[in-house]
Design a protein around this motif. Structure first.
Motif, short mmCIF file in Angstrom:
data_model
loop_
_atom_site.label_atom_id
_atom_site.label_comp_id
_atom_site.label_asym_id
_atom_site.label_seq_id
_atom_site.Cartn_x
_atom_site.Cartn_y
_atom_site.Cartn_z
N ALA A 390 0.82 -1.21 0.00
CA ALA A 390 0.00 0.00 0.00
C ALA A 390 0.86 1.25 0.00
O ALA A 390 0.55 2.23 -0.69
N LEU A 391 1.94 1.22 0.75
CA LEU A 391 2.81 2.40 0.85
C LEU A 391 3.44 2.74 -0.49
O LEU A 391 3.37 3.90 -0.95
N VAL A 392 4.06 1.76 -1.16
CA VAL A 392 4.78 2.07 -2.39
C VAL A 392 3.84 2.31 -3.57
O VAL A 392 4.23 2.96 -4.54
N GLU A 393 2.61 1.80 -3.48
CA GLU A 393 1.65 2.09 -4.55
C GLU A 393 1.02 3.47 -4.37
O GLU A 393 0.67 4.13 -5.34
N THR A 394 0.89 3.90 -3.12
CA THR A 394 0.35 5.24 -2.86
C THR A 394 1.39 6.31 -3.13
O THR A 394 1.08 7.40 -3.62
N PHE A 395 2.66 6.02 -2.81
CA PHE A 395 3.75 6.97 -3.00
C PHE A 395 4.84 6.33 -3.87
O PHE A 395 5.87 5.88 -3.36
N PRO A 396 4.64 6.27 -5.18
CA PRO A 396 5.61 5.57 -6.05
C PRO A 396 6.97 6.24 -6.11
O PRO A 396 7.95 5.60 -6.52
N ASP A 397 7.06 7.54 -5.75
CA ASP A 397 8.35 8.23 -5.77
C ASP A 397 8.97 8.33 -4.39
O ASP A 397 9.86 9.17 -4.16
N LEU A 398 8.52 7.52 -3.47
CA LEU A 398 9.07 7.50 -2.11
C LEU A 398 10.58 7.29 -2.15
O LEU A 398 11.09 6.46 -2.89
N ARG A 399 11.31 8.06 -1.33
CA ARG A 399 12.77 7.91 -1.29
C ARG A 399 13.31 8.24 0.10
O ARG A 399 12.71 9.03 0.85
N LEU A 400 14.42 7.60 0.44
CA LEU A 400 15.12 7.92 1.69
C LEU A 400 15.79 9.28 1.55
O LEU A 400 16.36 9.59 0.50
N THR A 401 15.73 10.08 2.61
CA THR A 401 16.40 11.38 2.59
C THR A 401 17.68 11.37 3.41
O THR A 401 18.58 12.17 3.17
N ASP A 402 17.77 10.47 4.39
CA ASP A 402 18.97 10.30 5.22
C ASP A 402 19.08 8.83 5.59
O ASP A 402 18.09 8.09 5.53
N PRO A 403 20.26 8.39 6.00
CA PRO A 403 20.37 7.00 6.43
C PRO A 403 19.44 6.74 7.62
O PRO A 403 19.36 7.56 8.53
N PRO A 404 18.74 5.63 7.62
CA PRO A 404 17.89 5.30 8.77
C PRO A 404 18.72 5.15 10.04
O PRO A 404 19.89 4.77 9.98
N THR A 405 18.11 5.46 11.16
CA THR A 405 18.78 5.36 12.46
C THR A 405 18.40 4.04 13.13
O THR A 405 17.21 3.75 13.30
N ARG A 406 19.40 3.25 13.50
CA ARG A 406 19.14 1.97 14.15
C ARG A 406 18.70 2.17 15.59
O ARG A 406 19.13 3.10 16.27
N ARG A 407 17.87 1.26 16.07
CA ARG A 407 17.57 1.20 17.50
C ARG A 407 18.82 0.68 18.22
O ARG A 407 19.56 -0.14 17.66
N PRO A 408 19.05 1.08 19.47
CA PRO A 408 20.26 0.66 20.18
C PRO A 408 20.11 -0.72 20.80
O PRO A 408 20.47 -0.95 21.96
N LEU A 409 19.57 -1.67 20.04
CA LEU A 409 19.32 -3.02 20.53
C LEU A 409 19.89 -4.02 19.53
O LEU A 409 19.88 -3.79 18.33
N PHE A 410 20.36 -5.14 20.07
CA PHE A 410 20.93 -6.18 19.21
C PHE A 410 19.90 -7.24 18.84
O PHE A 410 19.72 -7.58 17.68
N THR A 411 19.20 -7.78 19.82
CA THR A 411 18.27 -8.88 19.56
C THR A 411 17.07 -8.41 18.74
O THR A 411 16.75 -8.99 17.71
N LEU A 412 16.38 -7.37 19.21
CA LEU A 412 15.27 -6.78 18.46
C LEU A 412 15.86 -5.75 17.51
O LEU A 412 16.06 -4.60 17.85
N HIS A 413 16.13 -6.20 16.30
CA HIS A 413 16.96 -5.44 15.37
C HIS A 413 16.06 -4.67 14.41
O HIS A 413 15.30 -5.26 13.65
N GLY A 414 16.13 -3.35 14.46
CA GLY A 414 15.30 -2.56 13.57
C GLY A 414 15.71 -1.10 13.59
O GLY A 414 16.80 -0.75 14.06
N TYR A 415 14.82 -0.26 13.09
CA TYR A 415 15.12 1.17 12.96
C TYR A 415 14.31 1.99 13.95
O TYR A 415 13.15 1.72 14.23
#
Length: 433
Positions: A390-415
């Motif tokens: 749904a996200l990429v079909e609604t916003f086909p020109d979606l782009r990152l503007t800066d590097p994503p920031t990681r969460r300070p966790l190792f096991t639960l790994h995400g942004y």
């Protein structure tokens, strides 16, 4: 400061944190993986350095494996129990910890994440009905409606943080509804979830732990009131069914609700956030999905394989045993690298390559295996397929503007943050069939 929080931190995290700090100074690879910044930013380079050959590797004071076959075997082996040994702290600390009650958390008994059979079966069985394929399928329309609301709230051709404004909002809305919480309380649970989720990690700081326990208390007080309300006026939700149709005590009900909140939210927010990032960084794969939308379910399996939301789990031997030619004593801890197993070249050709058409992407172990396989795996998959498409079909020109920031966790790994520019909004997407 409550003494029981300090006792618990020393027992569950303080000893591990001290070990990590000492071993980091020595340049130990395992400590760098579970306790260094590089283990958060790019764990896969360290995993490949540690992988070696064979099933188990010694990483004092534990064993570790990155081997797909070995990880899968241990997850299904009843001779292994969940978690790590609790007898890490001095006996006076353990006695004090047992004397002082703690609020229910996802990582303390009787949470089904940290108990073995038969207690595990008793806690899990009443919840299972809410996550059958038929029950999950009934949530499809609600997932689509929530996604549409969130997409409508995103700026048209403007900046956004897709963790706070989208990836986190989808799963918290669904799990809140499943537990009968009012929509108005979503933001409160998001804050509490962010505070409590580090308890699932290894060797967190005292400050992070204190914040988690304080929020656990707030959740507990909320749940006590909520459960009392459901006893008087049950609804058509999973928690109402547990309150009225199971023999779980109030404490066990609070523990199950807390576990469902954490597990139902954390895996999916990380999955959606990582999915956005992988697709935006591989536009040729995204173009393939636009041309062949039937590939979306397999694309989500490949995202789960190449960059799992939960990087590791652990098992402890319940008896002396031999596995892969190595003899383990009773009480030995084996760290199972789900991330490493998912990139095992013996199972996945060119495992570091992101390929949404990979024929065996679904052979990953990101949702564990055996009796502790993730209850909400089907729901997480459905949420991710719909939210990403749904996200990429609604916003086909979606782009990152800066590097994503990681969460300070190792096991639960995400942004923690995912800054983007949405681009112009176009027609709404087609619902996922």
């Amino acid at each position: 400061m409550k003494p029981q929080y300090m006792y618990r931190w020393v027992n569950n995290h303080g000893v591990i944190l001290l070990f990590k700090k000492v071993q980091l100074r020595r340049g130990d690879l395992f400590a760098r993986l579970i306790g260094g910044r590089e283990g958060i930013e790019n764990p896969y380079a360290l995993i490949e350095q540690m992988r070696g050959t064979g099933g188990l590797r010694r990483a004092h004071p534990v064993w570790i494996t990155f081997d797909h076959e070995t990880v899968r075997e241990i997850l299904r082996d009843k001779r292994f129990g969940v978690g790590v040994p609790t007898e890490l702290a001095p006996r006076p600390v353990l006695r004090a910890l047992r004397r002082r009650p703690l609020p229910p958390t996802p990582v303390d008994p009787p949470s089904m994440l940290v108990i073995d059979q038969p207690a595990h079966t008793r806690m899990r069985k009443p919840v299972t009905a809410a996550f059958t394929p038929r029950a999950v399928a009934r949530l499809r329309e609600r997932i689509e409606a929530v996604t549409e609301e969130l997409l409508a709230a995103l700026p048209d051709d403007g900046p956004a943080d897709l963790v706070a404004q989208y990836a986190a909002q989808v799963p918290i809305a669904i799990i809140s509804e499943m537990l009968g919480f009012p929509d108005a309380d979503r933001e409160m649970f998001l804050r509490w979830g962010d505070d409590i989720s580090p308890l699932l990690d290894l060797g967190i700081s005292w400050r992070m732990h204190q914040r988690a326990m304080e929020s656990s208390e707030r959740v507990h007080h909320y749940l006590l009131t909520h459960i009392a309300r459901l006893r008087a006026n049950p609804g058509d939700d999973i928690l109402s069914n547990l309150v009225t149709g199971s023999d779980l005590s109030t404490h066990e009900l609070c523990t199950s609700a807390t576990m469902l909140m954490a597990a139902g939210f954390e895996t999916t927010v990380n999955l959606i956030g990582k999915g956005i990032t992988w697709l935006l960084r591989h536009p040729e794969q995204l173009d393939r999905l636009r041309a062949e939308p039937d590939l979306w379910p397999n694309a989500v399996e490949e995202i789960l394989r190449i960059d799992p939301p939960v990087q590791t789990t652990a098992r402890t031997t319940r008896t002396a045993l031999e596995i892969g030619g190595i003899r383990l004593r009773a009480g030995s801890t084996v760290v199972l690298s789900l991330a490493g197993a998912n990139r095992d070249a013996a199972v996945f050709t060119e495992p570091a390559r992101f390929d949404i058409t990979r024929h065996n992407a679904g052979d990953h172990l990101s949702f564990s295996s055996g009796v502790h396989v993730c209850l909400g795996a089907g729901l997480a998959r459905m949420e991710a397929v719909h939210a990403l498409r749904a996200l990429v079909e609604t916003f086909p020109d979606l782009r990152l503007t800066d590097p994503p920031t990681r969460r300070p966790l190792f096991t639960l790994h995400g942004y923690e943050r995912l800054p983007v520019h949405t681009g112009p909004r176009v027609r709404s997407h087609q619902p996922v069939g």
